[in-house]
Design a protein around this motif. Structure first.
Motif, short mmCIF file in Angstrom:
data_model
loop_
_atom_site.label_atom_id
_atom_site.label_comp_id
_atom_site.label_asym_id
_atom_site.label_seq_id
_atom_site.Cartn_x
_atom_site.Cartn_y
_atom_site.Cartn_z
N GLY A 127 -13.76 16.65 -12.97
CA GLY A 127 -14.83 16.49 -12.12
C GLY A 127 -14.53 15.79 -10.71
N GLY A 128 -15.52 15.37 -10.25
CA GLY A 128 -15.31 14.50 -9.03
C GLY A 128 -14.79 15.29 -7.72
N PRO A 129 -14.12 14.59 -6.92
CA PRO A 129 -13.60 15.49 -5.54
C PRO A 129 -12.56 16.33 -6.07
CG PRO A 129 -13.87 13.22 -5.20
CD PRO A 129 -14.21 13.25 -6.69
N GLU A 130 -12.69 17.46 -5.79
CA GLU A 130 -11.43 18.59 -5.94
C GLU A 130 -11.34 18.77 -7.72
OE1 GLU A 130 -10.08 16.00 -3.62
OE2 GLU A 130 -11.60 17.40 -2.34
N GLY A 131 -12.30 18.36 -8.32
CA GLY A 131 -12.25 18.67 -9.94
C GLY A 131 -11.02 17.65 -10.40
N ALA A 132 -10.57 16.36 -9.70
CA ALA A 132 -9.43 16.02 -10.01
C ALA A 132 -9.60 14.51 -10.73
CB ALA A 132 -8.37 15.59 -8.82
N ALA A 133 -10.91 14.27 -11.15
CA ALA A 133 -11.31 12.86 -11.37
C ALA A 133 -11.39 13.07 -13.25
CB ALA A 133 -12.46 12.33 -10.76
N ALA A 134 -11.02 12.27 -13.80
CA ALA A 134 -11.31 11.91 -15.34
C ALA A 134 -12.42 10.82 -15.35
CB ALA A 134 -9.95 11.48 -16.19
N CYS A 135 -12.55 9.96 -14.33
CA CYS A 135 -13.60 9.08 -14.70
C CYS A 135 -14.00 8.66 -12.95
CB CYS A 135 -13.47 7.91 -15.40
SG CYS A 135 -14.72 6.60 -15.38
N PHE A 136 -15.06 8.47 -12.56
CA PHE A 136 -15.43 7.95 -11.18
C PHE A 136 -16.72 6.81 -11.25
CE2 PHE A 136 -17.37 12.26 -11.01
CZ PHE A 136 -18.70 11.84 -10.86
N PRO A 137 -16.57 6.04 -10.44
CA PRO A 137 -17.90 5.05 -10.43
C PRO A 137 -19.06 5.74 -9.74
CG PRO A 137 -16.23 4.65 -8.60
CD PRO A 137 -15.82 5.75 -9.25
N MET A 138 -20.14 5.45 -10.10
CA MET A 138 -21.53 5.95 -9.50
C MET A 138 -22.22 4.64 -8.67
SD MET A 138 -22.88 8.66 -12.11
CE MET A 138 -22.89 7.64 -13.62
N VAL A 139 -22.08 4.58 -7.42
CA VAL A 139 -22.78 3.61 -6.83
C VAL A 139 -23.02 4.30 -5.36
CG1 VAL A 139 -20.48 2.92 -5.62
CG2 VAL A 139 -22.19 1.14 -5.90
N PRO A 140 -24.25 3.80 -4.78
CA PRO A 140 -25.11 2.68 -5.31
C PRO A 140 -26.47 3.13 -6.23
CG PRO A 140 -26.19 3.68 -3.24
CD PRO A 140 -24.65 4.32 -3.41
N PHE A 141 -25.96 4.46 -6.70
CA PHE A 141 -26.86 4.98 -7.78
C PHE A 141 -26.22 6.04 -8.39
CE2 PHE A 141 -28.23 7.21 -3.84
CZ PHE A 141 -28.05 8.62 -4.12
N GLY A 142 -26.63 6.60 -9.67
CA GLY A 142 -26.27 7.51 -10.23
C GLY A 142 -27.09 8.88 -10.38
N ASN A 143 -26.51 10.09 -10.55
CA ASN A 143 -27.44 11.17 -10.75
C ASN A 143 -28.24 11.61 -9.39
OD1 ASN A 143 -29.54 13.17 -12.28
ND2 ASN A 143 -27.83 12.67 -13.46
N ARG A 144 -29.36 11.99 -9.81
CA ARG A 144 -29.92 12.73 -8.55
C ARG A 144 -31.30 12.01 -8.04
NH1 ARG A 144 -27.63 16.18 -11.99
NH2 ARG A 144 -26.49 17.80 -10.82
#
Length: 297
Positions: free
Chosen positions: A42-59
């Motif tokens: 996931g993440g940019p270009e589907g290359a992330a195995a984990c990323f931080p959500m800031v300053p909020f998560g989801n929608r």
């Protein structure tokens, strides 16, 4: 992509190896004895195995919210109609410090017409004995109070015999636009108070009252992962996009999706100018030997 954005850092200790990227402040891989237990999915270009959500998560519903007598509008940040996971996962973070087993990254988000949020974020990726800790901190650099949230979005290895165990208080239905539309009883197949497999179907639900602990067990590689989260992370989002996918996301968050438009802000924290919100999650990995096998982990 710039040379800086293409840079990666590798941490290794014992049986664990972690690769970190400034792109999105993301982890590209977590491997145990060469087997990926967090997958780049996931993440940019589907290359992330984990990323931080800031300053909020989801929608945020309608990309709008009201606070302190003002109305705020955010612009979409992906191909989806609703702004997703804040800003941090799409920006380039900068190296603040590096030691033998830790990486610290900083991000400053300046005033923009796309979002009312002005902030500084700091993340520490620390490879400890037998595990990995991820710490995230955000400071309000704006001139007015706003509701802030933090979270992590890991993509855990998923196999048919993998089991999950965790305790939560309630579950939210997924409604239009992938937004929560009310609490519901937890169905038996999603009751992970005792270990059970992830059901083979679409899952995209928020669980409130997350007790801060979860355990994944992979019998095929005789491995257990214990997730321990600071109390600020009292929401768990579980996401599995399809039955045959090779990952499942267990996302510790400090608030509910669309908290901006929920009573009590869905757990979001109001930060005055200069105030901070912080939390740490820890993943401890243990070898689970089969009967008669010596435990060397």
């Amino acid at each position: 992509m710039s040379a800086h954005a293409a840079q990666q850092w590798m941490l290794s200790q014992g049986d664990l190896t972690v690769t970190v990227s400034p792109r999105g402040g993301s982890i590209l891989q977590v491997a145990w004895r060469g087997t990926s237990i967090l997958l780049p999915a996931g993440g940019p270009e589907g290359a992330a195995a984990c990323f931080p959500m800031v300053p909020f998560g989801n929608r945020i519903a309608g990309n709008r919210f009201s606070f302190g007598g003002e109305s705020f509008l955010l612009q979409p940040n992906t191909d989806e109609p609703l702004v997703l996971h804040g800003d941090g996962w799409l920006d380039t973070w900068h190296l603040a410090d590096r030691t033998g087993n830790a990486i610290e990254l900083d991000l400053v988000r300046k005033q923009s017409s796309r979002s009312p949020y002005v902030f500084q974020a700091h993340q520490k990726v620390h490879l400890e004995e037998g595990g990995l800790s991820l710490s995230l901190r955000v400071k309000n650099l704006g001139d007015a109070a706003l509701p802030f949230g933090i979270g992590f979005h890991p993509f855990f290895r998923r196999t048919p015999d993998m089991t999950l165990q965790t305790r939560v208080r309630d579950m939210w239905r997924e409604g239009e636009g992938h937004l929560p539309d009310g609490r519901q009883d937890i169905p038996k197949e999603l009751d992970f108070s005792t270990p059970q497999a992830i059901p083979s179907r679409w899952i995209n639900n928020a669980f409130g009252g997350f007790a801060g602990k979860a355990r994944l067990l992979w019998p095929d590689i005789d491995l257990a992962l214990d997730l321990n989260c600071d109390p600020v992370f009292d929401v768990m989002m579980i996401y599995a996009p399809q039955a045959q996918t090779d990952f499942v996301c267990l996302e510790p968050m400090s608030h509910l999706p669309n908290g901006h438009n929920l009573p009590d802000l869905g757990g979001l924290s109001v930060l005055e100018p200069g105030e901070e919100l912080a939390g740490t999650i820890r993943m401890t990995v243990r070898h689970m030997p089969r009967n008669g096998e010596k435990n060397d982990g």
